[in-house]
Write an enzyme that holds these catalytic residues in place. Sequence first.
Site, mmCIF file in Angstrom:
data_model
loop_
_atom_site.group_PDB
_atom_site.id
_atom_site.type_symbol
_atom_site.label_atom_id
_atom_site.label_comp_id
_atom_site.label_asym_id
_atom_site.label_seq_id
_atom_site.Cartn_x
_atom_site.Cartn_y
_atom_site.Cartn_z
ATOM 1 N N ASP A 30 42.752 38.497 38.447
ATOM 2 C CA ASP A 30 43.529 39.606 39.043
ATOM 3 C C ASP A 30 43.988 40.706 38.069
ATOM 4 O O ASP A 30 45.159 41.123 38.112
ATOM 5 C CB ASP A 30 44.765 39.036 39.773
ATOM 6 C CG ASP A 30 44.407 38.102 40.926
ATOM 7 O OD1 ASP A 30 43.211 37.874 41.165
ATOM 8 O OD2 ASP A 30 45.337 37.585 41.587
ATOM 9 N N ASP A 68 42.612 40.003 43.919
ATOM 10 C CA ASP A 68 43.548 39.803 45.031
ATOM 11 C C ASP A 68 43.223 40.889 46.066
ATOM 12 O O ASP A 68 43.129 42.070 45.705
ATOM 13 C CB ASP A 68 44.971 39.961 44.471
ATOM 14 C CG ASP A 68 46.015 39.133 45.183
ATOM 15 O OD1 ASP A 68 45.721 37.978 45.567
ATOM 16 O OD2 ASP A 68 47.147 39.633 45.360
ATOM 17 N N HIS A 70 44.105 41.901 49.934
ATOM 18 C CA HIS A 70 44.860 41.645 51.159
ATOM 19 C C HIS A 70 44.650 42.729 52.210
ATOM 20 O O HIS A 70 44.725 43.929 51.889
ATOM 21 C CB HIS A 70 46.363 41.610 50.849
ATOM 22 C CG HIS A 70 46.775 40.562 49.876
ATOM 23 N ND1 HIS A 70 46.468 39.228 50.028
ATOM 24 C CD2 HIS A 70 47.519 40.640 48.728
ATOM 25 C CE1 HIS A 70 46.994 38.539 49.017
ATOM 26 N NE2 HIS A 70 47.628 39.371 48.222
ATOM 27 N N HIS A 74 49.585 42.019 55.578
ATOM 28 C CA HIS A 74 49.368 40.606 55.207
ATOM 29 C C HIS A 74 50.665 39.805 55.322
ATOM 30 O O HIS A 74 51.758 40.333 55.057
ATOM 31 C CB HIS A 74 48.825 40.533 53.772
ATOM 32 C CG HIS A 74 48.317 39.179 53.407
ATOM 33 N ND1 HIS A 74 49.034 38.316 52.618
ATOM 34 C CD2 HIS A 74 47.181 38.537 53.756
ATOM 35 C CE1 HIS A 74 48.336 37.192 52.480
ATOM 36 N NE2 HIS A 74 47.209 37.299 53.156
ATOM 37 N N HIS A 102 50.871 44.900 48.203
ATOM 38 C CA HIS A 102 50.065 45.056 46.989
ATOM 39 C C HIS A 102 48.613 44.692 47.273
ATOM 40 O O HIS A 102 48.324 43.962 48.220
ATOM 41 C CB HIS A 102 50.616 44.159 45.862
ATOM 42 C CG HIS A 102 50.458 42.698 46.175
ATOM 43 N ND1 HIS A 102 51.328 42.015 46.994
ATOM 44 C CD2 HIS A 102 49.511 41.805 45.812
ATOM 45 C CE1 HIS A 102 50.931 40.759 47.110
ATOM 46 N NE2 HIS A 102 49.820 40.607 46.413
ATOM 47 N N LYS A 127 40.044 37.031 47.103
ATOM 48 C CA LYS A 127 40.892 36.004 47.712
ATOM 49 C C LYS A 127 42.110 36.667 48.324
ATOM 50 O O LYS A 127 42.497 37.763 47.897
ATOM 51 C CB LYS A 127 41.314 34.971 46.662
ATOM 52 C CG LYS A 127 42.098 35.609 45.520
ATOM 53 C CD LYS A 127 42.472 34.615 44.471
ATOM 54 C CE LYS A 127 43.262 35.243 43.362
ATOM 55 N NZ LYS A 127 44.542 35.839 43.782
ATOM 56 N N CYS A 172 49.030 33.405 40.022
ATOM 57 C CA CYS A 172 47.603 33.173 40.258
ATOM 58 C C CYS A 172 46.896 32.457 39.108
ATOM 59 O O CYS A 172 46.008 31.632 39.345
ATOM 60 C CB CYS A 172 46.916 34.481 40.635
ATOM 61 S SG CYS A 172 47.453 35.026 42.289
HETATM 62 C C1 VGL Z 1 49.716 37.387 42.470
HETATM 63 C C2 VGL Z 1 51.663 37.445 43.663
HETATM 64 C C3 VGL Z 1 50.981 37.866 44.772
HETATM 65 C C4 VGL Z 1 49.032 37.113 41.160
HETATM 66 C C5 VGL Z 1 49.010 37.802 43.571
HETATM 67 O O1 VGL Z 1 47.924 37.641 40.924
HETATM 68 O O2 VGL Z 1 49.607 36.361 40.348
HETATM 69 N N1 VGL Z 1 51.020 37.201 42.519
HETATM 70 N N2 VGL Z 1 49.668 38.050 44.727
HETATM 71 ZN ZN ZN Z 2 48.691 38.900 46.388
#
Ligand code: VGL
Ligand code: ZN
Length: 218
Positions: A30, A68, A70, A74, A102, A127, A172
């Site tokens: 990410d 990431d 979404h 979401h 986000h 994901k 993550c």
């Molecule tokens: C993440 C919070 C929400 C991450 C992703 O990449 O750690 N954290 N979505």
């Molecule tokens: Zn996320």
Amino acid sequence: MPMHGLYQALPEYHTCRKAPAMTHALLVIDVQNDFCPGGALAVTNGDGIVKGINALMPDFGAVILTQDWHPAGHSSFATSHDADPMSVIQMPYGAQVLWPDHCIIGTHGAAFHSDLNINAADLILRKGYNPKIDSYSAFFENDQQTPTGLMGYLQTRGIDTLTLVGLATDFCVNYSAVDAAKLGFNVTVRMDLCRAIDFDGSLDAAVEGMKAAGVDVG
Ligand code: VGL
Ligand code: ZN
């Protein structure tokens, strides 16, 4: 048979970079604009790891990036529940932190940091596209059951060892590392190439959890 030909013609061959082990993959979690300074869920100094990650890529037999990803509205977004960001709710699959909106599909925030060497990636795994379930881990959604398919990809390529880097250490990266260890991979997290959200003790808890799962937290 005397050795001649190609290898003798290239005396520097033995001094160049060691061939990467094809069984060892770099999993880059990410590294997206929304997790970097100026982004919707900015991680302090999140962009400070990009150069180091790029430099590491040639040392691995495979490079895998996660993204990431979404849909708008979401279920992990606080705005979808009229709740405050960083509050926690119970979902059918357990506790869920509610985040600012986000990494919405197709937006600049969801794009990789522009300096990340995405051309080096063998695979880009998205994901979090299921509207009803968040997915911190690169292996399973947050119900801890729905697979992303990454395990099969790694197994069919004969990869048994993973080095993880990226954002965020305590979410993550942590969930991906623990799942990988549970699945039997040899797992190292390069903490120098990760950055954390570190909210409410989440970083300390993540480090403890990773160690308990057998992850080498280097
Ligand atoms: C993440 C919070 C929400 C991450 C992703 O990449 O750690 N954290 N979505
Ligand atoms: Zn996320």
